[in-house]
Motif scaffolding. Structure first.
Motif, PDB file in Angstrom:
ATOM      1  N   THR A 170       0.851  -1.182   0.000  1.00 53.86           N
ATOM      2  CA  THR A 170       0.000   0.000   0.000  1.00 53.86           C
ATOM      3  C   THR A 170       0.886   1.230   0.000  1.00 53.86           C
ATOM      4  O   THR A 170       1.851   1.317   0.768  1.00 53.86           O
ATOM      5  CB  THR A 170      -0.922   0.017   1.231  1.00 53.86           C
ATOM      6  OG1 THR A 170      -1.734  -1.167   1.227  1.00 53.86           O
ATOM      7  CG2 THR A 170      -1.830   1.250   1.213  1.00 53.86           C
ATOM      8  N   ARG A 176      -3.574   0.607  -3.303  1.00 48.45           N
ATOM      9  CA  ARG A 176      -3.286  -0.769  -2.906  1.00 48.45           C
ATOM     10  C   ARG A 176      -2.887  -1.535  -4.166  1.00 48.45           C
ATOM     11  O   ARG A 176      -3.660  -1.615  -5.122  1.00 48.45           O
ATOM     12  CB  ARG A 176      -4.519  -1.392  -2.259  1.00 48.45           C
ATOM     13  CG  ARG A 176      -4.369  -2.805  -1.723  1.00 48.45           C
ATOM     14  CD  ARG A 176      -5.660  -3.192  -1.012  1.00 48.45           C
ATOM     15  NE  ARG A 176      -5.634  -4.538  -0.469  1.00 48.45           N
ATOM     16  CZ  ARG A 176      -6.116  -5.612  -1.097  1.00 48.45           C
ATOM     17  NH1 ARG A 176      -6.664  -5.473  -2.305  1.00 48.45           N
ATOM     18  NH2 ARG A 176      -6.065  -6.806  -0.537  1.00 48.45           N
ATOM     19  N   ARG A 268      -7.827   2.112  -5.399  1.00 53.87           N
ATOM     20  CA  ARG A 268      -7.665   3.300  -4.549  1.00 53.87           C
ATOM     21  C   ARG A 268      -9.003   4.013  -4.417  1.00 53.87           C
ATOM     22  O   ARG A 268      -9.727   4.143  -5.407  1.00 53.87           O
ATOM     23  CB  ARG A 268      -6.637   4.244  -5.174  1.00 53.87           C
ATOM     24  CG  ARG A 268      -6.369   5.533  -4.421  1.00 53.87           C
ATOM     25  CD  ARG A 268      -5.208   6.265  -5.081  1.00 53.87           C
ATOM     26  NE  ARG A 268      -4.918   7.542  -4.465  1.00 53.87           N
ATOM     27  CZ  ARG A 268      -5.337   8.717  -4.926  1.00 53.87           C
ATOM     28  NH1 ARG A 268      -6.073   8.757  -6.030  1.00 53.87           N
ATOM     29  NH2 ARG A 268      -5.015   9.830  -4.316  1.00 53.87           N
TER      30      ARG A 268
END
Length: 289
Positions: A170, A176, A268
């Motif tokens: 992350t 991510r 995201r």
């Protein structure tokens, strides 16, 4: 080693795709910097213009990361392909020695070492490998919503992958990232899995979480460019989420490289950065080629 933050501008070239393998006898030193970024271009999608990467045909050792001049790219470290077992050919080598190691498209190197290394500043929160006789597809199938995940688990039990590897992280902006590699018994099995499980004649048939409605992302081919003579022994299918049905914006890509299928995902809240996603896919594609 070329400083990856000092990149030169290349002229236009055709889109990356499978090609003829490199000639035998190529030196084992990296010939040129992996990416050649057009410095005059800015963030794709964010500012309405594009960014181009020139991908070179690299040897089986080091791949430089990409500098980050503020256009959305991530500060990847230098990438390293794992060493091949003694006497084993590269997956797409077309040399007399390749016949001794089996058919083309077989990745003999450690699969975990073929995963993209996380960029600087990332918090790594997924690091799994599954060796022969103990592949672990749970991380891969967890990317999919029900019932797609259940369907994939049943199919993978039949297709019996040899090895698996996953890595995830992350970024500070909330993005991510996930990279999953699934290696099958042969390139033919991997291709059959692609055509009968992941896709049909209409397109993708399994849905990732938060990405029920997707379209093909044509921006990757225009953003990532290969110069004449470059070799990428993998096919790429790139998708982006449409609409706002999920909690996170999602982009993902399948890479098909011989006996190995890779899934690269960026998600995201609010929206993903196309430039960072294309960069991740391009580097992972190089590692598998």
């Amino acid at each position: 080693m070329t400083d990856s933050s000092s990149l030169t501008v290349d002229g236009p070239a055709g889109p990356a795709g499978p090609g003829t393998p490199p000639a035998a006898g190529r030196p084992r030193r990296l010939r040129r910097s992996l990416p050649r970024v057009a410095a005059a271009l800015v963030v794709c999608g964010l500012l309405g213009t594009g960014i181009a990467y020139g991908i070179t045909a690299a040897d089986r050792t080091d791949l430089p990361g990409l500098g980050t001049p503020g256009d959305g790219r991530w500060p990847y470290p230098e990438q390293h392909r794992p060493p091949l077992p003694h006497g084993a050919p590269a997956p797409f080598a077309k040399t007399p020695g390749a016949t001794a190691g089996g058919p083309s498209g077989v990745h003999h190197a450690d699969l975990g070492g073929l995963r993209l290394t996380a960029p600087e500043g990332a918090a790594v929160d997924l690091d799994k490998t599954g060796g022969k006789d103990a592949p672990d597809t749970a991380a891969f199938t967890a990317e999919y919503e029900a019932p797609s995940g259940d369907l994939l688990r049943r199919h993978l039990a039949d297709y019996a992958p040899r090895r698996t590897a996953s890595r995830g992280w992350t970024m500070p902006d909330g993005t991510r990232a996930r990279v999953h590699l699934v290696q099958f018994e042969s390139a033919a099995v991997a291709q059959y899995f692609r055509l009968t499980v992941l896709n049909d004649w209409k397109g993708t048939v399994v849905n990732l979480r938060d990405a029920r409605t997707v379209v093909r992302d044509d921006g990757y081919e225009s953003a990532v460019q290969a110069r004449p003579g470059d070799v990428l022994d993998s096919a790429v299918e790139v998708y982006r989420q449409t609409g706002s049905g999920g909690a996170r914006s999602v982009r993902y890509a399948y890479l098909f490289a011989g006996d190995t299928v890779a899934l690269v995902v960026h998600s995201r809240p609010g929206g993903t950065v196309p430039t960072a996603f294309y960069q991740t896919v391009a580097l992972q594609q190089q590692l598998l080629s």
